[in-house]
Design a protein around this motif. Structure first.
Motif, PDB file in Angstrom:
ATOM      1  N   UNK A 145       0.861  -1.185   0.000  1.00  0.00           N
ATOM      2  CA  UNK A 145       0.000   0.000   0.000  1.00  0.00           C
ATOM      3  C   UNK A 145       0.895   1.231   0.000  1.00  0.00           C
ATOM      4  N   UNK A 146       0.586   2.244  -0.809  1.00  0.00           N
ATOM      5  CA  UNK A 146       1.381   3.467  -0.799  1.00  0.00           C
ATOM      6  C   UNK A 146       0.945   4.398   0.330  1.00  0.00           C
ATOM      7  N   UNK A 147       1.751   5.425   0.590  1.00  0.00           N
ATOM      8  CA  UNK A 147       1.409   6.422   1.604  1.00  0.00           C
ATOM      9  C   UNK A 147       0.370   7.387   1.021  1.00  0.00           C
ATOM     10  N   UNK A 148      -0.828   6.871   0.803  1.00  0.00           N
ATOM     11  CA  UNK A 148      -1.876   7.671   0.174  1.00  0.00           C
ATOM     12  C   UNK A 148      -2.209   8.926   0.974  1.00  0.00           C
ATOM     13  N   UNK A 149      -2.023   8.860   2.284  1.00  0.00           N
ATOM     14  CA  UNK A 149      -2.334  10.024   3.110  1.00  0.00           C
ATOM     15  C   UNK A 149      -1.516  11.247   2.710  1.00  0.00           C
ATOM     16  N   UNK A 150      -0.352  11.029   2.084  1.00  0.00           N
ATOM     17  CA  UNK A 150       0.465  12.165   1.654  1.00  0.00           C
ATOM     18  C   UNK A 150      -0.206  12.936   0.518  1.00  0.00           C
ATOM     19  N   UNK A 151      -0.651  12.227  -0.518  1.00  0.00           N
ATOM     20  CA  UNK A 151      -1.314  12.923  -1.627  1.00  0.00           C
ATOM     21  C   UNK A 151      -2.668  13.459  -1.201  1.00  0.00           C
ATOM     22  N   UNK A 152      -3.323  12.773  -0.267  1.00  0.00           N
ATOM     23  CA  UNK A 152      -4.587  13.295   0.259  1.00  0.00           C
ATOM     24  C   UNK A 152      -4.360  14.654   0.932  1.00  0.00           C
ATOM     25  N   UNK A 153      -3.327  14.731   1.748  1.00  0.00           N
ATOM     26  CA  UNK A 153      -3.027  15.990   2.438  1.00  0.00           C
ATOM     27  C   UNK A 153      -2.746  17.106   1.430  1.00  0.00           C
ATOM     28  N   UNK A 154      -1.917  16.813   0.444  1.00  0.00           N
ATOM     29  CA  UNK A 154      -1.551  17.848  -0.527  1.00  0.00           C
ATOM     30  C   UNK A 154      -2.754  18.259  -1.370  1.00  0.00           C
ATOM     31  N   UNK A 155      -3.610  17.310  -1.718  1.00  0.00           N
ATOM     32  CA  UNK A 155      -4.835  17.694  -2.440  1.00  0.00           C
ATOM     33  C   UNK A 155      -5.725  18.543  -1.543  1.00  0.00           C
ATOM     34  N   UNK A 156      -5.650  18.315  -0.223  1.00  0.00           N
ATOM     35  CA  UNK A 156      -6.369  19.165   0.722  1.00  0.00           C
ATOM     36  C   UNK A 156      -5.820  20.580   0.751  1.00  0.00           C
ATOM     37  N   UNK A 200       5.500   2.873   0.694  1.00  0.00           N
ATOM     38  CA  UNK A 200       6.401   3.995   0.472  1.00  0.00           C
ATOM     39  C   UNK A 200       5.579   5.166  -0.068  1.00  0.00           C
ATOM     40  N   UNK A 201       6.227   6.330  -0.198  1.00  0.00           N
ATOM     41  CA  UNK A 201       5.475   7.524  -0.554  1.00  0.00           C
ATOM     42  C   UNK A 201       6.176   8.443  -1.527  1.00  0.00           C
ATOM     43  N   UNK A 202       6.009   9.735  -1.297  1.00  0.00           N
ATOM     44  CA  UNK A 202       6.507  10.716  -2.246  1.00  0.00           C
ATOM     45  C   UNK A 202       8.032  10.666  -2.369  1.00  0.00           C
ATOM     46  N   UNK A 203       8.718  10.310  -1.308  1.00  0.00           N
ATOM     47  CA  UNK A 203      10.175  10.252  -1.374  1.00  0.00           C
ATOM     48  C   UNK A 203      10.653   9.239  -2.406  1.00  0.00           C
ATOM     49  N   UNK A 204       9.843   8.222  -2.670  1.00  0.00           N
ATOM     50  CA  UNK A 204      10.176   7.207  -3.667  1.00  0.00           C
ATOM     51  C   UNK A 204       9.436   7.415  -4.983  1.00  0.00           C
ATOM     52  N   UNK A 211       3.400   0.169  10.996  1.00  0.00           N
ATOM     53  CA  UNK A 211       3.268  -1.136  11.638  1.00  0.00           C
ATOM     54  C   UNK A 211       2.735  -2.184  10.664  1.00  0.00           C
ATOM     55  N   UNK A 212       2.089  -1.759   9.622  1.00  0.00           N
ATOM     56  CA  UNK A 212       1.719  -2.599   8.488  1.00  0.00           C
ATOM     57  C   UNK A 212       1.572  -1.640   7.314  1.00  0.00           C
ATOM     58  N   UNK A 213       1.481  -2.173   6.101  1.00  0.00           N
ATOM     59  CA  UNK A 213       1.396  -1.284   4.943  1.00  0.00           C
ATOM     60  C   UNK A 213       0.024  -0.624   4.818  1.00  0.00           C
ATOM     61  N   UNK A 214      -1.053  -1.363   5.078  1.00  0.00           N
ATOM     62  CA  UNK A 214      -2.406  -0.809   4.934  1.00  0.00           C
ATOM     63  C   UNK A 214      -2.680   0.223   6.028  1.00  0.00           C
ATOM     64  N   UNK A 215      -3.436   1.268   5.725  1.00  0.00           N
ATOM     65  CA  UNK A 215      -3.745   2.300   6.725  1.00  0.00           C
ATOM     66  C   UNK A 215      -4.490   1.739   7.929  1.00  0.00           C
ATOM     67  N   UNK A 216      -4.241   2.353   9.069  1.00  0.00           N
ATOM     68  CA  UNK A 216      -4.955   1.973  10.299  1.00  0.00           C
ATOM     69  C   UNK A 216      -5.416   3.189  11.082  1.00  0.00           C
ATOM     70  N   UNK A 217      -5.243   4.398  10.539  1.00  0.00           N
ATOM     71  CA  UNK A 217      -5.754   5.591  11.207  1.00  0.00           C
ATOM     72  C   UNK A 217      -7.283   5.539  11.158  1.00  0.00           C
TER      73      UNK A 217
END
Length: 412
Positions: free
Chosen positions: A151-162, A314-318, A395-401
Motif C-alpha cells: 500500500x502506498x502512503x496515500x495520506x500524503x497525496x490526500x493531504x496535498x490535495x487538501x 512507500x510515498x513521495x520520497x520514492x 506497523x503494516x502497509x495498509x492504513x490503520x488511522x
C-alpha cells in the motif's frame, strides 16, 4: 492441483528497511537492486485480479502501474501478464486465483481489500507462488511466507490535495463569494483506509483554512457512479462548496461539474485519475498513487531473489505519491503551496497526522494503537503515536488511522 517450483528463498517479514527511513517497524524496503539473472525476466508470469475494469479509475491506476513496472524491468506485458477484470470480492476471486496459478503465473496480485481473504485461501494451497494483496492487511497475521501486502502512503497525496482545496476555500472566503468553509466528502466504506484518507485531506485544508469543517457520507460501494453522484449532490444541497472523494468512479466530479455549470460555487477534488476530462471547470486536482513504484519494487525483488517484505509501503520520497494537474480554477499561489507541502513531507518536517493539529472530543491524542490482535475491529496493540505524530502505514502497509477527529461529521 498442479504446483510450480519455487523461485524464491524463504520469505520473512521485513519491517525496517532503508528506502523510506529507519523508523522502528517501518514497512518499507530498500531501493530496487539491479535486475540480475537469478530468475530471469523470461521466467516470470504475472496475474492481476482487478475488482473492476478500465472504467474504474482505481483499476486503471493498477493496470497502468503494473504495465509501467513490467516495461521498466523488461517483462513483456502481452505475453507475460494476464489481466482479470470485474472480479467480485467473493469466491470468484479464489476461483480466478486458482485459474491464474494453473495458467502458470508465479506472481498473482489482487487489487481490492475484499479480495484478500480469498487470496489468502489460495496462497495456502500454492506455497510456491507469490501472492500480493494490494491494500490488504492479512499477510502478517496469516503467517504465510508467500503472501504479501502493499500500500502506498496515500495520506500524503490526500493531504496535498487538501492544500489545493484549502487554497480555493481561502480565495472564495477572501473574495466574499462564500461565508462558510464547508466541505463534503464521498467515501466508499467507513474503513480505516477511507478514514485515513479523508482525515489527511481535511488536515491539508485546515492548514490553510483552520475553521473549515467537513461532512462525510458513505456509498457502501467502491464503484457506483450513480450513488456517488447522488451523494455529491446531497452534500452540495447542504451547502458544501468543495467535494472530495474516496470512491472509484467519476460520479462525484461529474455531479459537481453539472452544478458548477448551473451557476453554483462548487469544486471537486478527485481520486486515482485526473478528473479534468469529466469536470474541466470544477476539478481542482486529484490525489493519485503511482502503483508502478510498488509493483516494480516487489517484482524486482522476486527476479533478483532478494528478500521480499511481508508489508511494503512507500510515498513521495520514492515517487509513489502525486497529485494530478491543477485545474484552471485553482486559486493563485496554489502551485507554490503544493510545492512547499511536498517538500516538507519528503524531508520529514511536515507530519501529516501531527497530533498538535487535531483533537478528538476536544482532547489531544497522546496514545493510539495500530493493530487489532483479537479480531474485534478495535486496534489494541502497536503504539501509533510517536514523537507527537500518528505514524501511518508503519506497523503494516495498509492504513490503520481510524480516529474520528473534531471538525469532521459522518452523516451515515
Amino acid at each position: 492441483m498442479k504446483k510450480f517450483l519455487a523461485m524464491l528463498l524463504a520469505l520473512v517479514m521485513v519491517l525496517s528497511l532503508a528506502a523510506c527511513g529507519d523508523k522502528p517497524g517501518d514497512t518499507t524496503g530498500d531501493e530496487n537492486p539491479p535486475v540480475s539473472d537469478t530468475t530471469g525476466t523470461a521466467d516470470i508470469k504475472i496475474g492481476l485480479i482487478c475488482v473492476h475494469d478500465v472504467n474504474s479509475g482505481y483499476d486503471v491506476a493498477h493496470i497502468d502501474g503494473l504495465t509501467a513496472a513490467c516495461e521498466a524491468l523488461g517483462i513483456d506485458v502481452a505475453s507475460q501478464v494476464i489481466f482479470k477484470y470485474n472480479i467480485p470480492e467473493d469466491e470468484t476471486c479464489a476461483d480466478t486465483a486458482i485459474d491464474l496459478a494453473e495458467e502458470g503465473c508465479n506472481v498473482i496480485i489482487s487489487n481490492s481489500y475484499g479480495h484478500q481473504m480469498f487470496t489468502q485461501e489460495v496462497a495456502s494451497q500454492y506455497p510456491d507462488i507469490t501472492f500480493i494483496a494490494a491494500t490488504g492487511d492479512n499477510a502478517a497475521p496469516s503467517e504465510l511466507a508467500n503472501l504479501k501486502n502493499i500500500f502506498p502512503y496515500t495520506y500524503e497525496s490526500r493531504y496535498v490535495s487538501g492544500v489545493v482545496a484549502g487554497m480555493k476555500l481561502k480565495e472564495l472566503l477572501d473574495a466574499g463569494k462564500i461565508t462558510d468553509p464547508y466541505v463534503g466528502y464521498v467515501g466508499a466504506y467507513p474503513y480505516a483506509e477511507v478514514v485515513s484518507g479523508y482525515t489527511a485531506f481535511f488536515l491539508g485544508i485546515q492548514s490553510i483554512v483552520p475553521e473549515a469543517h467537513m461532512d462525510v457520507t458513505f456509498t457502501n460501494s467502491w464503484y457506483d457512479p450513480t450513488a456517488e453522484g447522488e451523494a455529491a449532490n446531497a452534500l452540495m444541497s447542504k451547502g458544501c462548496v468543495i467535494i472530495g472523494q474516496h470512491a472509484d468512479s467519476t460520479g462525484a466530479p461529474s455531479a459537481v461539474e453539472a452544478q458548477w455549470k448551473a451557476g453554483k460555487t462548487v469544486f471537486s477534488v478527485g481520486y486515482n485519475i485526473d478528473m479534468l476530462a469529466v469536470a474541466p471547470n470544477a476539478a481542482l486536482t486529484s490525489a493519485q498513487n503511482n502503483w508502478s513504484v510498488l509493483y516494480e519494487y516487489m517484482l524486482n525483488a522476486y527476479l533478483t531473489g532478494a528478500e521480499i517484505p511481508t508489508d511494503y509501503a512507500c510515498g513521495v520520497a520514492e515517487g509513489a505519491q502525486k497529485i494530478s494537474a491543477l485545474g484552471p480554477n485553482c486559486a493563485a499561489g496554489t502551485q507554490e503551496a503544493v510545492d512547499a507541502a511536498w517538500s516538507a513531507i519528503a524531508d520529514g518536517s511536515l507530519k501529516v497526522f501531527d497530533t498538535s493539529k487535531f483533537t478528538v472530543g476536544g482532547e489531544t491524542v497522546t496514545s493510539a494503537f495500530a493493530l487489532d490482535t483479537d479480531g474485534d475491529w478495535v486496534n489494541d496493540t502497536a503504539e501509533a503515536i510517536v514523537d507527537g505524530a500518528f505514524v501511518e502505514s508503519v506497523h503494516r502497509s495498509a492504513p490503520y488511522f481510524a480516529l474520528d477527529i473534531d471538525g469532521i461529521t459522518k452523516l451515515n
